[in-house]
Design a protein around this motif. Structure first.
Motif, PDB file in Angstrom:
ATOM      1  N   GLN A   1      42.559  51.948  19.640  1.00 29.22           N
ATOM      2  CA  GLN A   1      43.939  52.373  19.812  1.00 29.22           C
ATOM      3  C   GLN A   1      44.062  53.208  21.087  1.00 29.22           C
ATOM      4  OE1 GLN A   1      46.333  51.240  17.623  1.00 29.22           O
ATOM      5  NE2 GLN A   1      44.570  50.077  16.858  1.00 29.22           N
ATOM      6  N   ALA A   2      45.207  53.089  21.728  1.00 28.47           N
ATOM      7  CA  ALA A   2      45.474  53.893  22.932  1.00 28.47           C
ATOM      8  C   ALA A   2      45.547  55.370  22.553  1.00 28.47           C
ATOM      9  CB  ALA A   2      46.774  53.436  23.568  1.00 28.47           C
ATOM     10  N   PRO A   3      45.145  56.250  23.480  1.00 31.29           N
ATOM     11  CA  PRO A   3      44.735  55.954  24.857  1.00 31.29           C
ATOM     12  C   PRO A   3      43.257  55.590  24.970  1.00 31.29           C
ATOM     13  CG  PRO A   3      44.808  58.319  24.520  1.00 31.29           C
ATOM     14  CD  PRO A   3      45.273  57.700  23.234  1.00 31.29           C
ATOM     15  N   GLN A   4      42.945  54.796  26.004  1.00 34.28           N
ATOM     16  CA  GLN A   4      41.577  54.415  26.319  1.00 34.28           C
ATOM     17  C   GLN A   4      41.399  54.520  27.839  1.00 34.28           C
ATOM     18  OE1 GLN A   4      39.110  53.501  24.165  1.00 34.28           O
ATOM     19  NE2 GLN A   4      40.452  53.734  22.368  1.00 34.28           N
ATOM     20  N   VAL A   5      40.139  54.678  28.257  1.00 34.44           N
ATOM     21  CA  VAL A   5      39.849  54.728  29.690  1.00 34.44           C
ATOM     22  C   VAL A   5      38.882  53.607  30.036  1.00 34.44           C
ATOM     23  CG1 VAL A   5      40.295  57.197  29.946  1.00 34.44           C
ATOM     24  CG2 VAL A   5      37.996  56.415  29.344  1.00 34.44           C
ATOM     25  N   TYR A   6      38.931  53.166  31.279  1.00 35.83           N
ATOM     26  CA  TYR A   6      38.127  52.036  31.734  1.00 35.83           C
ATOM     27  C   TYR A   6      37.835  52.195  33.224  1.00 35.83           C
ATOM     28  CZ  TYR A   6      42.362  50.488  34.052  1.00 35.83           C
ATOM     29  OH  TYR A   6      43.463  50.444  34.866  1.00 35.83           O
ATOM     30  N   ARG A   7      36.999  51.326  33.733  1.00 32.70           N
ATOM     31  CA  ARG A   7      36.805  51.190  35.178  1.00 32.70           C
ATOM     32  C   ARG A   7      36.868  49.707  35.517  1.00 32.70           C
ATOM     33  NH1 ARG A   7      31.812  49.031  36.092  1.00 32.70           N
ATOM     34  NH2 ARG A   7      30.173  49.436  34.536  1.00 32.70           N
ATOM     35  N   PHE A   8      37.272  49.406  36.730  1.00 39.39           N
ATOM     36  CA  PHE A   8      37.308  48.018  37.169  1.00 39.39           C
ATOM     37  C   PHE A   8      35.907  47.551  37.541  1.00 39.39           C
ATOM     38  CE2 PHE A   8      41.913  48.774  38.077  1.00 39.39           C
ATOM     39  CZ  PHE A   8      42.416  47.732  37.323  1.00 39.39           C
ATOM     40  N   ASP A   9      35.633  46.309  37.221  1.00 44.76           N
ATOM     41  CA  ASP A   9      34.384  45.671  37.600  1.00 44.76           C
ATOM     42  C   ASP A   9      34.729  44.412  38.389  1.00 44.76           C
ATOM     43  OD1 ASP A   9      31.687  45.361  37.805  1.00 44.76           O
ATOM     44  OD2 ASP A   9      31.404  44.497  35.806  1.00 44.76           O
ATOM     45  N   ARG A  10      33.875  44.039  39.334  1.00 46.29           N
ATOM     46  CA  ARG A  10      34.170  42.902  40.188  1.00 46.29           C
ATOM     47  C   ARG A  10      33.037  41.886  40.175  1.00 46.29           C
ATOM     48  NH1 ARG A  10      37.079  45.130  45.787  1.00 46.29           N
ATOM     49  NH2 ARG A  10      38.755  46.287  44.734  1.00 46.29           N
ATOM     50  N   LEU A  11      33.434  40.612  40.288  1.00 47.02           N
ATOM     51  CA  LEU A  11      32.478  39.546  40.486  1.00 47.02           C
ATOM     52  C   LEU A  11      31.944  39.623  41.917  1.00 47.02           C
ATOM     53  CD1 LEU A  11      34.500  36.640  38.837  1.00 47.02           C
ATOM     54  CD2 LEU A  11      32.491  37.779  37.874  1.00 47.02           C
ATOM     55  N   PRO A  12      30.786  39.014  42.187  1.00 46.74           N
ATOM     56  CA  PRO A  12      30.276  39.030  43.565  1.00 46.74           C
ATOM     57  C   PRO A  12      31.278  38.478  44.576  1.00 46.74           C
ATOM     58  CG  PRO A  12      28.562  38.317  42.059  1.00 46.74           C
ATOM     59  CD  PRO A  12      29.810  38.435  41.245  1.00 46.74           C
ATOM     60  N   SER A  13      32.005  37.427  44.206  1.00 44.22           N
ATOM     61  CA  SER A  13      32.989  36.854  45.133  1.00 44.22           C
ATOM     62  C   SER A  13      34.131  37.813  45.413  1.00 44.22           C
ATOM     63  CB  SER A  13      33.545  35.541  44.566  1.00 44.22           C
ATOM     64  OG  SER A  13      34.174  35.766  43.315  1.00 44.22           O
ATOM     65  N   GLN A  14      34.443  38.686  44.469  1.00 47.27           N
ATOM     66  CA  GLN A  14      35.517  39.663  44.664  1.00 47.27           C
ATOM     67  C   GLN A  14      35.065  40.864  45.479  1.00 47.27           C
ATOM     68  OE1 GLN A  14      36.372  40.330  40.517  1.00 47.27           O
ATOM     69  NE2 GLN A  14      38.032  38.824  40.496  1.00 47.27           N
ATOM     70  N   GLN A  15      33.757  41.014  45.638  1.00 47.68           N
ATOM     71  CA  GLN A  15      33.223  42.112  46.431  1.00 47.68           C
ATOM     72  C   GLN A  15      33.070  41.730  47.899  1.00 47.68           C
ATOM     73  OE1 GLN A  15      29.536  43.233  44.544  1.00 47.68           O
ATOM     74  NE2 GLN A  15      30.497  43.514  42.540  1.00 47.68           N
ATOM     75  N   ASP A  16      33.287  40.445  48.185  1.00 50.90           N
ATOM     76  CA  ASP A  16      33.203  39.985  49.567  1.00 50.90           C
ATOM     77  C   ASP A  16      34.252  40.694  50.410  1.00 50.90           C
ATOM     78  OD1 ASP A  16      34.268  37.870  51.742  1.00 50.90           O
ATOM     79  OD2 ASP A  16      32.143  37.479  51.344  1.00 50.90           O
ATOM     80  N   GLN A  17      33.897  41.025  51.638  1.00 48.00           N
ATOM     81  CA  GLN A  17      34.797  41.800  52.496  1.00 48.00           C
ATOM     82  C   GLN A  17      36.115  41.084  52.731  1.00 48.00           C
ATOM     83  OE1 GLN A  17      33.053  42.869  56.244  1.00 48.00           O
ATOM     84  NE2 GLN A  17      34.778  44.130  56.886  1.00 48.00           N
ATOM     85  N   ARG A  18      36.076  39.767  52.835  1.00 45.65           N
ATOM     86  CA  ARG A  18      37.299  39.008  53.095  1.00 45.65           C
ATOM     87  C   ARG A  18      38.260  39.061  51.911  1.00 45.65           C
ATOM     88  NH1 ARG A  18      34.417  33.494  54.537  1.00 45.65           N
ATOM     89  NH2 ARG A  18      33.188  34.303  52.785  1.00 45.65           N
ATOM     90  N   ALA A  19      37.724  39.202  50.703  1.00 43.31           N
ATOM     91  CA  ALA A  19      38.576  39.239  49.509  1.00 43.31           C
ATOM     92  C   ALA A  19      38.902  40.658  49.078  1.00 43.31           C
ATOM     93  CB  ALA A  19      37.890  38.498  48.358  1.00 43.31           C
ATOM     94  N   GLY A  20      38.267  41.649  49.708  1.00 42.61           N
ATOM     95  CA  GLY A  20      38.399  43.027  49.250  1.00 42.61           C
ATOM     96  C   GLY A  20      39.807  43.565  49.256  1.00 42.61           C
ATOM     97  N   ALA A  21      40.552  43.330  50.337  1.00 43.13           N
ATOM     98  CA  ALA A  21      41.910  43.881  50.430  1.00 43.13           C
ATOM     99  C   ALA A  21      42.813  43.297  49.355  1.00 43.13           C
ATOM    100  CB  ALA A  21      42.491  43.622  51.816  1.00 43.13           C
ATOM    101  N   GLY A  22      42.737  41.980  49.159  1.00 38.69           N
ATOM    102  CA  GLY A  22      43.559  41.356  48.136  1.00 38.69           C
ATOM    103  C   GLY A  22      43.182  41.816  46.740  1.00 38.69           C
ATOM    104  N   GLN A  23      41.890  42.018  46.508  1.00 36.96           N
ATOM    105  CA  GLN A  23      41.440  42.483  45.200  1.00 36.96           C
ATOM    106  C   GLN A  23      41.878  43.918  44.949  1.00 36.96           C
ATOM    107  OE1 GLN A  23      40.218  40.507  43.000  1.00 36.96           O
ATOM    108  NE2 GLN A  23      39.802  42.037  41.411  1.00 36.96           N
ATOM    109  N   ASP A  24      41.832  44.749  45.984  1.00 40.63           N
ATOM    110  CA  ASP A  24      42.332  46.131  45.858  1.00 40.63           C
ATOM    111  C   ASP A  24      43.786  46.139  45.412  1.00 40.63           C
ATOM    112  OD1 ASP A  24      39.916  47.218  46.601  1.00 40.63           O
ATOM    113  OD2 ASP A  24      40.487  47.538  48.694  1.00 40.63           O
ATOM    114  N   ALA A  25      44.599  45.303  46.061  1.00 42.97           N
ATOM    115  CA  ALA A  25      46.025  45.253  45.746  1.00 42.97           C
ATOM    116  C   ALA A  25      46.250  44.762  44.320  1.00 42.97           C
ATOM    117  CB  ALA A  25      46.751  44.355  46.745  1.00 42.97           C
TER     118      ALA A  25
END
Length: 232
Positions: A60-84
């Motif tokens: 039940q809320a509230p809960q806390v989390y952190r974002f995790d990324r796939l290797p492809s999402q950590q690529d520099q070219r995809a970083g800005a779009g993933q941040d957004a």
């Protein structure tokens, strides 16, 4: 009185179309557009046992989390779009009582979010011969299956394939996967798909993320439609 010009049979229609377009633009200033989403969600909270071996109840809320990324999402070219995308996802998650963990805090959950867009030259049901660029000014009226158009001045001109006007059509999807941080076990998965002509925008992606999180954390089974209204 103005005498109609017999050499411009489409002039009256063109003026009427312009006037109608202006009225539509004025009336639509305060309107909304509908983002219709096909949503499917899977909850597996009970698959994560507690240290004592008992099934874990739905958190039940509230809960806390952190974002995790796939290797492809950590690529520099995809970083800005993933941040957004993650910023928008954080807003949608906050609406259901889930917030990002503060620095130095180890949260019990991780969230992986992804978004994809497929740009088509036209809607799947449209023929490539339906739309054209007309020569000169004014709208062009095409002959389906032929390389000729009637222009705004009433002339019939040749319009090869590369002059044909096509309106792009987009197929988009967002997905969120929630895992138990300590074990990596997937406890929740949801995705929302939307097709349409709207250009990419933060309100559009937010509507899709909100739709994906509808009925969280205990969604109904099966595919369902979730409509979100977005101000223009």
């Amino acid at each position: 009185m103005t005498t109609p010009n017999p050499h411009r049979p489409w002039a009256g229609l063109f003026r009427l179309a312009v006037a109608a377009g202006a009225l539509l633009a004025l009336s639509g200033c305060a309107s909304v557009f509908l983002v219709d989403n096909q949503v499917q969600s899977y909850a597996r909270w009970a698959d994560r046992p507690t240290p004592s071996g008992a099934a874990t109840p739905i958190p039940q809320a509230p809960q806390v989390y952190r974002f995790d990324r796939l290797p492809s999402q950590q690529d520099q070219r995809a970083g800005a779009g993933q941040d957004a995308l993650e910023k928008l996802a954080a807003i949608s998650l906050a609406k259901v009582g889930w917030t990002q963990a503060a620095a130095g805090v180890t949260p019990p959950w991780t969230v992986e979010v992804s978004g994809n867009t497929l740009r088509l030259p036209r809607a799947p049901w449209e023929s490539p011969f339906d739309s054209y660029w007309g020569g000169g000014f004014g709208p062009g009226f095409g002959f389906p299956g032929r390389d000729y158009v009637v222009t705004g001045s009433g002339q019939i001109v040749y319009a090869p394939l590369f002059l044909r006007m096509e309106t792009p059509y987009y197929q988009r999807e967002v997905s969120l996967v929630i895992r138990h941080a300590a074990s990596g076990r997937v406890v929740y998965e949801t995705r929302a798909a939307h097709d349409g002509r709207w250009n990419s925008s933060n309100p559009l992606w937010t509507a899709m993320l909100d739709a994906a999180l509808r009925d969280f954390p205990a969604p109904p089974a099966g595919l369902r439609q979730v409509n979100i209204e977005v101000p223009r």
